[in-house]
Scaffold this active site. Structure first.
Site, mmCIF file in Angstrom:
data_model
loop_
_atom_site.group_PDB
_atom_site.id
_atom_site.type_symbol
_atom_site.label_atom_id
_atom_site.label_comp_id
_atom_site.label_asym_id
_atom_site.label_seq_id
_atom_site.Cartn_x
_atom_site.Cartn_y
_atom_site.Cartn_z
ATOM 1 N N LEU A 73 0.947 -1.305 -0.097
ATOM 2 C CA LEU A 73 0.017 0.065 0.092
ATOM 3 C C LEU A 73 0.813 1.405 -0.049
ATOM 4 O O LEU A 73 0.419 2.189 -0.507
ATOM 5 C CB LEU A 73 -1.000 -0.004 1.240
ATOM 6 C CG LEU A 73 -2.040 -1.051 1.275
ATOM 7 C CD1 LEU A 73 -2.729 -0.975 2.543
ATOM 8 C CD2 LEU A 73 -2.858 -0.945 0.121
ATOM 9 N N GLY A 74 1.921 1.236 0.585
ATOM 10 C CA GLY A 74 3.068 2.261 0.586
ATOM 11 C C GLY A 74 4.269 2.044 1.150
ATOM 12 O O GLY A 74 4.613 0.818 1.493
ATOM 13 N N GLU A 75 5.316 2.843 0.598
ATOM 14 C CA GLU A 75 6.793 2.495 1.087
ATOM 15 C C GLU A 75 7.167 3.972 1.714
ATOM 16 O O GLU A 75 6.766 5.034 1.393
ATOM 17 C CB GLU A 75 7.632 2.474 -0.373
ATOM 18 C CG GLU A 75 8.852 2.020 -0.263
ATOM 19 C CD GLU A 75 8.747 0.203 -0.076
ATOM 20 O OE1 GLU A 75 7.923 -0.174 -0.415
ATOM 21 O OE2 GLU A 75 9.691 -0.345 0.774
ATOM 22 N N PHE A 88 11.541 4.306 6.365
ATOM 23 C CA PHE A 88 12.006 3.134 7.492
ATOM 24 C C PHE A 88 11.294 2.068 7.357
ATOM 25 O O PHE A 88 11.350 1.084 8.020
ATOM 26 C CB PHE A 88 11.730 3.798 8.630
ATOM 27 C CG PHE A 88 12.356 5.447 8.831
ATOM 28 C CD1 PHE A 88 11.789 6.497 8.699
ATOM 29 C CD2 PHE A 88 13.781 5.322 8.991
ATOM 30 C CE1 PHE A 88 12.283 7.780 8.790
ATOM 31 C CE2 PHE A 88 14.326 6.659 9.135
ATOM 32 C CZ PHE A 88 13.487 7.990 9.186
ATOM 33 N N LYS A 137 7.341 -0.113 5.440
ATOM 34 C CA LYS A 137 6.334 0.052 4.404
ATOM 35 C C LYS A 137 5.171 -0.389 4.934
ATOM 36 O O LYS A 137 4.876 -1.057 6.289
ATOM 37 C CB LYS A 137 6.753 -1.075 3.368
ATOM 38 C CG LYS A 137 6.867 -2.279 3.665
ATOM 39 C CD LYS A 137 7.325 -3.308 2.448
ATOM 40 C CE LYS A 137 7.502 -4.623 2.818
ATOM 41 N NZ LYS A 137 8.289 -5.145 3.903
ATOM 42 N N VAL A 138 3.737 -0.054 4.211
ATOM 43 C CA VAL A 138 2.638 -0.604 4.721
ATOM 44 C C VAL A 138 1.875 -1.588 3.665
ATOM 45 O O VAL A 138 2.044 -1.123 2.332
ATOM 46 C CB VAL A 138 1.621 0.494 5.032
ATOM 47 C CG1 VAL A 138 0.136 0.088 5.277
ATOM 48 C CG2 VAL A 138 2.237 1.723 6.128
ATOM 49 N N ASP A 155 3.445 15.080 10.250
ATOM 50 C CA ASP A 155 3.553 14.830 8.837
ATOM 51 C C ASP A 155 2.052 14.884 8.520
ATOM 52 O O ASP A 155 1.763 13.789 7.761
ATOM 53 C CB ASP A 155 4.132 13.270 8.774
ATOM 54 C CG ASP A 155 4.414 13.166 7.206
ATOM 55 O OD1 ASP A 155 4.612 11.704 7.048
ATOM 56 O OD2 ASP A 155 4.512 13.973 6.622
#
Ligand SMILES: C=Cc1cc(F)c(CN2CC[C@](CC#N)(n3cc(C(N)=O)c(NC(=O)OC)n3)[C@H](F)C2)cc1O
Length: 299
Positions: free
Chosen positions: A29-31, A34, A36-37, A148
């Site tokens: 899903l994401g990078e 540090f 990933k998801v 963030d």
């Protein structure tokens, strides 16, 4: 039901404990810098009827779990708010040397994926903006700063509900303190950073307000491709060849340059955004006042 002994009715395990053997990897899903998801199907019955979950894992450390990582897990575990993504549990491996964070999965993804695809009118944009403020007001009430806040980290549950979805840079501000100082390596989101963060690494509740202003700009531009904050700040420097550095960005901001008013953005929203971007952090509005002002504009 009298003829079932109590032991048969007790749940057979803690629902927040996820076993590695039942987690089936679906897709990334994401990078992040540090880690990933990843989207997993948690399927203990092994028949495909399990539940989709979002799993955040850190890039493999040499054995021990980074201290900040357990902090992030403990923070999300302690947050209960409709506009904050739900913690579901953890999956530990190698006797606790690797810990993965299990969260609810929101298949519509972040505002970055949702807004460009849908015809979202101003009323819905303002409702999303207000909900982000509500989630952030709750976070600040527990003395956490997000650090963030951006459209990429706001998830869409449905056309009437958004949630803050990632707390990778969230820090606790001790009582009596105002700032959190940190030298963040990796790819810091500098185009969402307040001036004092860029110049002195001073993060505070007020620097989250600056980032909210940038997030509101993203919402009002519907996260249009190549129209994001990095692109717009790059357009401001003379000569496209000059690379954008933190120093160039600081100079732009010190010369009072700000992101331009998005198309069809009402004057009162332009004023609200620019108040989030004033140099004096003490003059920036709180999330509480932003909620009230957005409520008034939505009427
Ligand atoms: C190790 C650090 C780290 C690693 C990362 F990959 C990221 C970046 N990541 C954040 C989580 C993310 C966006 C948000 N919010 N997201 C969560 C869900 C969900 N819970 O359903 C979801 N759903 C989705 O995309 O559905 C189609 N996206 C997306 F993965 C980006 C940030 C990091 O700090």
């Amino acid at each position: 039901n009298p003829d079932i002994s109590p032991s048969e009715t007790l749940p057979d395990s803690d629902p927040s404990v996820f076993h590695k053997r039942y987690l089936k990897k679906m897709r990334c899903l994401g990078e992040g810098h540090f880690g990933k998801v990843t989207l997993y199907l948690y399927d203990p019955a092994n028949d495909g009827t399990g539940e989709l979950v979002a799993v955040k894992s850190l890039k493999q450390e040499n054995g021990q779990v980074p201290e900040g990582w357990m902090k992030e897990i403990d923070i999300l575990k302690s947050l209960y708010h409709i506009n904050i993504v739900k913690y579901k549990g953890c999956c530990t491996e190698l006797g606790g040397q690797v810990v993965q964070l299990i969260m609810e999965y929101l298949p519509l993804g972040s505002l970055m994926e949702y807004l460009p695809k849908r015809k979202v009118g101003m009323p819905q944009c303002l409702m999303f903006a207000q909900q982000i403020c509500q989630g952030m007001e709750y976070l600040h009430s527990k003395r956490y700063i997000h650090r963030d806040l951006a459209a990429r980290n706001v998830l869409v549950e449905n056309e009437g509900l958004v949630k803050i979805g990632d707390f990778g840079l969230t820090k606790y501000i001790p009582e009596g303190e105002i700032y959190y100082r940190v030298r963040e390596d990796g790819d810091s989101p500098v185009f969402w950073y307040a001036l004092e963060c860029l110049k002195e690494n001073k993060f505070s509740f007020a620097s989250d307000i600056w980032s909210f202003g940038v997030t509101l700009y993203e919402i009002l531009t519907r996260c249009a491709h190549r129209q994001g904050p990095p692109d717009k700040f790059r357009e401001m420097v003379q000569g496209p060849k000059e690379p954008m550095t933190v120093m160039v960005l600081i100079k732009l901001l010190e010369k009072q340059h700000r992101l331009p008013r998005p198309k069809d953005c009402p004057q009162e929203l332009k004023i609200l955004m620019e108040q989030c971007w004033v140099v004096d952090s003490a003059q920036r509005p709180s999330f509480k006042s932003l909620i009230e002002r957005l409520e008034a504009i939505r009427q």
